[in-house]
Write a protein that holds these residues in place. Structure first.
Motif, PDB file in Angstrom:
ATOM      1  N   MET A 153      23.394 -30.431 -99.124  1.00  0.00           N
ATOM      2  CA  MET A 153      24.102 -31.386 -98.311  1.00  0.00           C
ATOM      3  C   MET A 153      24.294 -30.772 -96.927  1.00  0.00           C
ATOM      4  O   MET A 153      24.698 -29.612 -96.798  1.00  0.00           O
ATOM      5  CB  MET A 153      25.454 -31.722 -98.946  1.00  0.00           C
ATOM      6  N   ALA A 154      24.023 -31.570 -95.912  1.00  0.00           N
ATOM      7  CA  ALA A 154      24.174 -31.096 -94.536  1.00  0.00           C
ATOM      8  C   ALA A 154      25.648 -30.946 -94.194  1.00  0.00           C
ATOM      9  O   ALA A 154      26.484 -31.747 -94.633  1.00  0.00           O
ATOM     10  CB  ALA A 154      23.505 -32.072 -93.576  1.00  0.00           C
ATOM     11  N   LEU A 155      25.977 -29.923 -93.426  1.00  0.00           N
ATOM     12  CA  LEU A 155      27.367 -29.684 -93.064  1.00  0.00           C
ATOM     13  C   LEU A 155      27.943 -30.794 -92.204  1.00  0.00           C
ATOM     14  O   LEU A 155      29.145 -31.059 -92.251  1.00  0.00           O
ATOM     15  CB  LEU A 155      27.501 -28.342 -92.347  1.00  0.00           C
ATOM     16  N   ASP A 156      27.096 -31.468 -91.405  1.00  0.00           N
ATOM     17  CA  ASP A 156      27.618 -32.546 -90.564  1.00  0.00           C
ATOM     18  C   ASP A 156      27.957 -33.800 -91.375  1.00  0.00           C
ATOM     19  O   ASP A 156      28.617 -34.700 -90.884  1.00  0.00           O
ATOM     20  CB  ASP A 156      26.639 -32.883 -89.441  1.00  0.00           C
ATOM     21  N   GLY A 157      27.558 -33.849 -92.646  1.00  0.00           N
ATOM     22  CA  GLY A 157      27.867 -35.002 -93.494  1.00  0.00           C
ATOM     23  C   GLY A 157      29.128 -34.814 -94.323  1.00  0.00           C
ATOM     24  O   GLY A 157      29.546 -35.723 -95.044  1.00  0.00           O
ATOM     25  N   LEU A 158      29.765 -33.649 -94.211  1.00  0.00           N
ATOM     26  CA  LEU A 158      30.976 -33.380 -94.985  1.00  0.00           C
ATOM     27  C   LEU A 158      32.183 -34.091 -94.375  1.00  0.00           C
ATOM     28  O   LEU A 158      32.303 -34.188 -93.160  1.00  0.00           O
ATOM     29  CB  LEU A 158      31.254 -31.873 -95.034  1.00  0.00           C
ATOM     30  N   PRO A 159      33.077 -34.567 -95.225  1.00  0.00           N
ATOM     31  CA  PRO A 159      34.311 -35.154 -94.702  1.00  0.00           C
ATOM     32  C   PRO A 159      35.236 -34.050 -94.202  1.00  0.00           C
ATOM     33  O   PRO A 159      34.969 -32.861 -94.373  1.00  0.00           O
ATOM     34  CB  PRO A 159      34.910 -35.870 -95.913  1.00  0.00           C
ATOM     35  N   ASP A 160      36.358 -34.434 -93.604  1.00  0.00           N
ATOM     36  CA  ASP A 160      37.354 -33.479 -93.136  1.00  0.00           C
ATOM     37  C   ASP A 160      38.042 -32.887 -94.359  1.00  0.00           C
ATOM     38  O   ASP A 160      38.904 -33.511 -94.965  1.00  0.00           O
ATOM     39  CB  ASP A 160      38.370 -34.174 -92.232  1.00  0.00           C
ATOM     40  N   LEU A 161      37.643 -31.671 -94.740  1.00  0.00           N
ATOM     41  CA  LEU A 161      38.157 -31.056 -95.957  1.00  0.00           C
ATOM     42  C   LEU A 161      39.534 -30.422 -95.782  1.00  0.00           C
ATOM     43  O   LEU A 161      40.100 -29.901 -96.735  1.00  0.00           O
ATOM     44  CB  LEU A 161      37.161 -30.028 -96.493  1.00  0.00           C
ATOM     45  N   SER A 162      40.071 -30.464 -94.574  1.00  0.00           N
ATOM     46  CA  SER A 162      41.420 -29.947 -94.379  1.00  0.00           C
ATOM     47  C   SER A 162      42.468 -30.966 -94.843  1.00  0.00           C
ATOM     48  O   SER A 162      43.589 -30.602 -95.154  1.00  0.00           O
ATOM     49  CB  SER A 162      41.655 -29.580 -92.914  1.00  0.00           C
TER      50      SER A 162
END
Length: 128
Positions: A1-10
């Motif tokens: 999975m591309a890092l730019d496709g990750l949601p805001d994990l904070s």
């Protein structure tokens, strides 16, 4: 999975939702071997990892799969624990009714102890 496709994990809600979606996809990909009723371009869709992940991304389908999958695991664990040994080593009312008769006991083959006469009490230390 591309890092730019990750949601805001904070954000906790985003992180929990992302984790749940990933868990559902992985469980489905690793456990679904065949299916019926899933069509792709007018014909039956093969259960490839990509197709399974796409179907699990559909909210009601993925949630239902997860509920059914985890329900079966819970029932399997409950059935396994029902036949296991007692945590305390004996049956108790908390753990349910006893399902068997008590074990038969036999006379103890060990002889009984007989006190021997020593002729009085043990000597007491004298004090000056």
């Amino acid at each position: 999975m591309a890092l730019d496709g990750l949601p805001d994990l904070s954000a906790e809600a985003e992180r929990d939702g992302f984790y749940q979606a990933q868990l559902i996809r992985e469980l489905a990909v690793r456990h679904i071997a065949s299916w019926t009723g899933v069509e792709l371009e007018g014909g039956p869709a093969p259960p490839t990892p990509a197709n399974i992940a796409a179907v699990m991304d559909l909210y009601p389908v993925g949630e239902r799969f997860f509920q059914e999958f985890t329900l079966r695991q819970v029932l399997l664990n409950a059935a396994k624990n029902g036949c296991g040994p007692s945590t305390a080593g004996t049956s108790s009312r908390v753990e349910g009714p006893n399902t068997d008769e008590p074990a038969a006991t036999t006379a103890c083959p060990a002889p009984t102890a007989r006190p021997e006469r020593t002729g009085g009490s043990a000597p007491i230390a004298s004090t000056p």
